[in-house]
Design a protein around this motif. Structure first.
Motif, PDB file in Angstrom:
ATOM      1  N   THR A   3      11.880   7.378  12.908  1.00  0.00           N
ATOM      2  CA  THR A   3      11.208   6.116  12.690  1.00  0.00           C
ATOM      3  C   THR A   3      11.516   5.233  13.891  1.00  0.00           C
ATOM      4  N   ILE A   4      10.508   4.544  14.382  1.00  0.00           N
ATOM      5  CA  ILE A   4      10.730   3.695  15.548  1.00  0.00           C
ATOM      6  C   ILE A   4      11.378   2.390  15.099  1.00  0.00           C
ATOM      7  N   LYS A   5      12.444   2.019  15.778  1.00  0.00           N
ATOM      8  CA  LYS A   5      13.198   0.850  15.330  1.00  0.00           C
ATOM      9  C   LYS A   5      13.426  -0.129  16.467  1.00  0.00           C
ATOM     10  N   ALA A  31      10.293   9.718  19.912  1.00  0.00           N
ATOM     11  CA  ALA A  31       9.151   9.590  18.987  1.00  0.00           C
ATOM     12  C   ALA A  31       7.890   9.192  19.735  1.00  0.00           C
ATOM     13  N   CYS A  32       8.020   8.286  20.719  1.00  0.00           N
ATOM     14  CA  CYS A  32       6.847   7.791  21.437  1.00  0.00           C
ATOM     15  C   CYS A  32       7.301   7.274  22.815  1.00  0.00           C
ATOM     16  N   PRO A  33       6.842   7.900  23.895  1.00  0.00           N
ATOM     17  CA  PRO A  33       7.259   7.467  25.238  1.00  0.00           C
ATOM     18  C   PRO A  33       6.938   5.994  25.499  1.00  0.00           C
ATOM     19  N   THR A  34       5.793   5.523  24.984  1.00  0.00           N
ATOM     20  CA  THR A  34       5.428   4.116  25.207  1.00  0.00           C
ATOM     21  C   THR A  34       6.483   3.205  24.577  1.00  0.00           C
ATOM     22  N   MET A  35       6.859   3.552  23.351  1.00  0.00           N
ATOM     23  CA  MET A  35       7.855   2.734  22.658  1.00  0.00           C
ATOM     24  C   MET A  35       9.207   2.801  23.365  1.00  0.00           C
ATOM     25  N   GLY A  36       9.548   3.983  23.859  1.00  0.00           N
ATOM     26  CA  GLY A  36      10.801   4.130  24.597  1.00  0.00           C
ATOM     27  C   GLY A  36      10.809   3.229  25.818  1.00  0.00           C
ATOM     28  N   ALA A 213       0.923   5.587  29.108  1.00  0.00           N
ATOM     29  CA  ALA A 213      -0.281   5.338  28.288  1.00  0.00           C
ATOM     30  C   ALA A 213       0.007   5.734  26.842  1.00  0.00           C
ATOM     31  N   PRO A 214      -0.344   4.863  25.902  1.00  0.00           N
ATOM     32  CA  PRO A 214      -0.058   5.201  24.508  1.00  0.00           C
ATOM     33  C   PRO A 214      -0.978   6.319  24.001  1.00  0.00           C
ATOM     34  N   ARG A 215      -0.496   7.027  23.015  1.00  0.00           N
ATOM     35  CA  ARG A 215      -1.271   8.107  22.405  1.00  0.00           C
ATOM     36  C   ARG A 215      -1.130   7.947  20.902  1.00  0.00           C
ATOM     37  N   LEU A 216      -2.246   8.072  20.203  1.00  0.00           N
ATOM     38  CA  LEU A 216      -2.193   7.854  18.752  1.00  0.00           C
ATOM     39  C   LEU A 216      -1.411   8.973  18.072  1.00  0.00           C
ATOM     40  N   ILE A 217      -0.327   8.580  17.400  1.00  0.00           N
ATOM     41  CA  ILE A 217       0.470   9.544  16.637  1.00  0.00           C
ATOM     42  C   ILE A 217       0.691   8.950  15.242  1.00  0.00           C
ATOM     43  N   TYR A 218       1.139   9.770  14.327  1.00  0.00           N
ATOM     44  CA  TYR A 218       1.289   9.305  12.937  1.00  0.00           C
ATOM     45  C   TYR A 218       2.273   8.135  12.856  1.00  0.00           C
ATOM     46  N   GLU A 219       3.266   8.141  13.744  1.00  0.00           N
ATOM     47  CA  GLU A 219       4.280   7.072  13.727  1.00  0.00           C
ATOM     48  C   GLU A 219       3.697   5.708  14.070  1.00  0.00           C
ATOM     49  N   CYS A 220       2.529   5.681  14.727  1.00  0.00           N
ATOM     50  CA  CYS A 220       1.904   4.391  15.072  1.00  0.00           C
ATOM     51  C   CYS A 220       1.690   3.549  13.818  1.00  0.00           C
ATOM     52  N   ARG A 221       1.471   4.258  12.709  1.00  0.00           N
ATOM     53  CA  ARG A 221       1.164   3.590  11.434  1.00  0.00           C
ATOM     54  C   ARG A 221       2.208   2.532  11.076  1.00  0.00           C
ATOM     55  N   GLN A 222       3.462   2.822  11.398  1.00  0.00           N
ATOM     56  CA  GLN A 222       4.517   1.884  11.016  1.00  0.00           C
ATOM     57  C   GLN A 222       5.173   1.230  12.217  1.00  0.00           C
ATOM     58  N   CYS A 223       4.520   1.348  13.354  1.00  0.00           N
ATOM     59  CA  CYS A 223       5.122   0.802  14.570  1.00  0.00           C
ATOM     60  C   CYS A 223       4.865  -0.703  14.640  1.00  0.00           C
ATOM     61  N   GLU A 224       5.888  -1.457  14.989  1.00  0.00           N
ATOM     62  CA  GLU A 224       5.710  -2.910  15.037  1.00  0.00           C
ATOM     63  C   GLU A 224       4.805  -3.343  16.180  1.00  0.00           C
ATOM     64  N   LEU A 225       4.563  -2.447  17.145  1.00  0.00           N
ATOM     65  CA  LEU A 225       3.675  -2.783  18.259  1.00  0.00           C
ATOM     66  C   LEU A 225       2.225  -2.388  17.991  1.00  0.00           C
ATOM     67  N   PHE A 226       1.965  -1.826  16.827  1.00  0.00           N
ATOM     68  CA  PHE A 226       0.643  -1.249  16.563  1.00  0.00           C
ATOM     69  C   PHE A 226      -0.503  -2.222  16.873  1.00  0.00           C
ATOM     70  N   GLY A 227      -0.371  -3.467  16.400  1.00  0.00           N
ATOM     71  CA  GLY A 227      -1.454  -4.441  16.569  1.00  0.00           C
ATOM     72  C   GLY A 227      -1.779  -4.742  18.020  1.00  0.00           C
ATOM     73  N   GLU A 228      -0.783  -4.621  18.887  1.00  0.00           N
ATOM     74  CA  GLU A 228      -1.029  -4.908  20.307  1.00  0.00           C
ATOM     75  C   GLU A 228      -1.136  -3.622  21.124  1.00  0.00           C
ATOM     76  N   CYS A 229      -1.054  -2.492  20.427  1.00  0.00           N
ATOM     77  CA  CYS A 229      -1.101  -1.208  21.140  1.00  0.00           C
ATOM     78  C   CYS A 229      -2.277  -0.394  20.603  1.00  0.00           C
ATOM     79  N   MET A 230      -2.032   0.643  19.822  1.00  0.00           N
ATOM     80  CA  MET A 230      -3.134   1.506  19.379  1.00  0.00           C
ATOM     81  C   MET A 230      -4.081   0.824  18.392  1.00  0.00           C
ATOM     82  N   GLY A 231      -3.622  -0.224  17.756  1.00  0.00           N
ATOM     83  CA  GLY A 231      -4.485  -0.902  16.781  1.00  0.00           C
ATOM     84  C   GLY A 231      -5.268  -2.065  17.377  1.00  0.00           C
TER      85      GLY A 231
HETATM   86  S1  SF4 Z   1       1.582   1.914  18.444  1.00  0.00           S
HETATM   87 FE1  SF4 Z   1       1.929   2.336  20.623  1.00  0.00          FE
HETATM   88  S2  SF4 Z   1       4.114   2.033  20.927  1.00  0.00           S
HETATM   89 FE2  SF4 Z   1       3.785   2.231  18.747  1.00  0.00          FE
HETATM   90  S3  SF4 Z   1       4.111   4.390  18.270  1.00  0.00           S
HETATM   91 FE3  SF4 Z   1       1.924   4.115  18.656  1.00  0.00          FE
HETATM   92  S4  SF4 Z   1       1.639   4.548  20.824  1.00  0.00           S
HETATM   93 FE4  SF4 Z   1       3.820   4.219  20.483  1.00  0.00          FE
END
Ligand code: SF4
Length: 501
Positions: A3-5, A31-36, A213-231
């Motif tokens: 889980t991304i924290k 979990a996600c290079p962008t988040m890292g 570059a972000p890539r849509l993964i299942y973890e995006c669903r609960q990522c706090e950056l979702f709204g400004e990233c994949m969402g």
């Molecule tokens: S929303 Fe962006 S930063 Fe968050 S997990 Fe997805 S690709 Fe990574």
């Protein structure tokens, strides 16, 4: 997958302007290079914590402090990472030091702190302390990261275990009773070997000049950056499909679909998901045929009920197990007919003592003898059942209350869907769409997690202004039941407009 924290206080592991890779940065990047990258390069990331997050962090610190008492004579290193590095080195070299707390390690920009290191059979026993009561897969990666960094620094780790909070602990018991220890040596050392080859790649990704570059993964669903990233700029993201599981997500992702509008006709989905897709396609709201019938089962006067609870790793009161959900307050609005309020009742416990019996007696009194009790979710029923189990003298009267409960969320889920719900019928999702005039932003507490933390801080004597907190807690809970009153009224208005009554 992790889980991304957000980062935590242990991430203050820096000796240079560029942050070192910490455990959380490493696990986020895994979990996600962008988040890292964001966790390492964005100064603001994780800077703001909610009250609930802050409380969990404080709780973890307290559990860690108590764990140290299990290793008498251990050396606690400094909070300052640079100083801790030196102290750890000295303690490791000093045979008289049997254990080290918060030992610091740094190698090739990878930094770690070990909760406990104890000398064992010529090597070291690494102990990770968690304030959780249940073991979780993700803890293996936590421990593996620390073991990997310490190992690269030359430490011979021959044993790895987890200290978790014991559910048998009760207030007043000695600290050693607070913990259960689980050996994870084999899994962790195996995982270390799997993580080692990723070392260089993660170092490079997380310090690159450009964000990956972000890539849509299942973890995006609960990522706090979702709204400004994949969402970003996507109104009807596929994550708005209720209960979208990983397998179904993967099917959609393989087709390159991230918007509900693009889901092909005939794509296999649950009935509820199909309803959501239909609403998006038609740009319409769903109103079920059963709405009128289900709401007509409400008997008057109706009592709209909402509880708040507190749940802590170290119990606040005697004879309460860790992580017991203790009800601390309620709000009740009474209506003789829909939308007409003729009474408001509330209760907020004295944080200094366990008030569950007092709360239950007041509740029985305030909810009267007849009329529906309207709740939103199954939570209120579960709390009343818990009180009945705890208080045999009141059990019959409490259980009689549960017979009167009408779950408004179930009615909404079956009969009403608005695209603005984004796949959820939780009250916090429904309210801004249907009852925007209710303004949580104007009070000091906006969600249940913060309410629980605020109460816990009062109980621990760590709230500098408990009077204001009490006022905020009462306001917050009152708004929850007021929202239910208005939602019920809204739905009845809808029935009239749709000609179902
Ligand atoms: S929303 Fe962006 S930063 Fe968050 S997990 Fe997805 S690709 Fe990574």
């Amino acid at each position: 997958m992790e889980t991304i924290k957000k980062s935590n206080s242990n991430d203050a592991l820096n000796t240079e302007p560029m942050k070192n890779v910490s455990k959380q940065i490493f696990l986020n990047a895994l979990a996600c290079p962008t988040m890292g990258w964001v966790s390492r390069c964005d100064e603001d990331f994780g800077a703001e914590l909610t009250l609930g997050e802050r409380f969990r962090m404080d709780q973890g610190t307290e559990v860690g402090r108590r764990a140290r008492s299990l290793y008498p004579g251990g050396k606690l290193t400094s909070l300052n990472f640079g100083v801790a590095l030196r102290e750890t080195k000295e303690a490791l070299a000093d045979e008289a030091t049997s254990s080290i707390f918060e030992g610091a390690f740094l190698i090739d920009n990878f930094a770690a702190r070990a909760d406990v290191l104890a000398r064992a059979d010529g090597g070291w026993h690494l102990v990770e302390v968690k304030s959780a009561a249940n073991d979780r897969d993700e803890f293996i990666d936590d421990m593996a990261y620390t073991a990997m960094v310490a190992g690269r620094c030359g430490l011979d780790i021959n044993c790895v275990s987890l200290l978790l909070v014991s559910r048998d602990y009760r207030l007043g018991m000695p600290d050693e009773k607070l913990f259960v220890e689980i050996d994870h040596t084999d899994e962790v050392l195996t995982r270390v070997e799997e993580l080692k080859p990723l070392w260089q790649e993660i170092e490079e990704i997380t310090r690159a000049p450009e964000k990956p570059a972000p890539r849509l993964i299942y973890e995006c669903r609960q990522c706090e950056l979702f709204g400004e990233c994949m969402g970003q700029d996507i109104d009807n993201h596929i994550f708005s499909l209720p209960r979208l599981n990983q397998a179904k997500f993967s099917e959609l992702a393989a087709l390159g679909i991230d918007r509900i509008e693009d889901i092909p006709e005939g794509f296999s989905l649950t009935e509820y998901q199909v309803r959501v897709v239909d609403c998006v396609h038609r740009n319409e709201t769903f109103v079920g045929e059963g709405l009128s019938d289900e709401l007509s089962k409400v008997t008057w006067p109706a009592y709209y009920l909402d509880f708040e609870t507190v749940m802590t790793a170290i119990s606040l009161y005697p004879d309460v197990a860790p992580y017991t959900q203790v009800p601390t307050q309620y709000s009740v609005h009474r209506c003789p007919e829909v939308g007409l309020i003729d009474g408001h009742f509330e209760y907020l416990a004295d944080p200094a003592r366990d008030c569950r019996e007092e709360l239950a007696r007041n509740l029985i009194n305030d909810l009267g003898e007849e009329g529906s009790i309207i709740a939103y979710s199954n939570f209120e029923r579960a709390i009343i059942n818990g009180l009945a189990g705890l208080l045999p003298d009141l059990a019959d009267r409490l259980l009689a209350l549960t017979d009167r409960i009408v779950d408004l969320e179930v009615i909404v889920r079956r009969n009403y869907y608005h695209r603005g719900f984004c796949g959820s019928t939780s009250i916090k999702r429904v309210q801004p769409v249907l009852i925007p005039e209710v303004k949580y932003q104007e009070i000091g507490i906006r969600e249940g997690d913060s309410a629980s933390a605020a109460f816990a801080y009062m109980a621990l004597g760590k709230d500098p202004d408990p009077e204001t907190t009490r006022k905020n807690l009462l306001e917050y809970c009152k708004l929850d039941t007021l929202t239910m009153v208005k939602l019920h009224q809204y739905l009845m208005g809808l029935i009239k407009n749709h000609g179902h009554v």
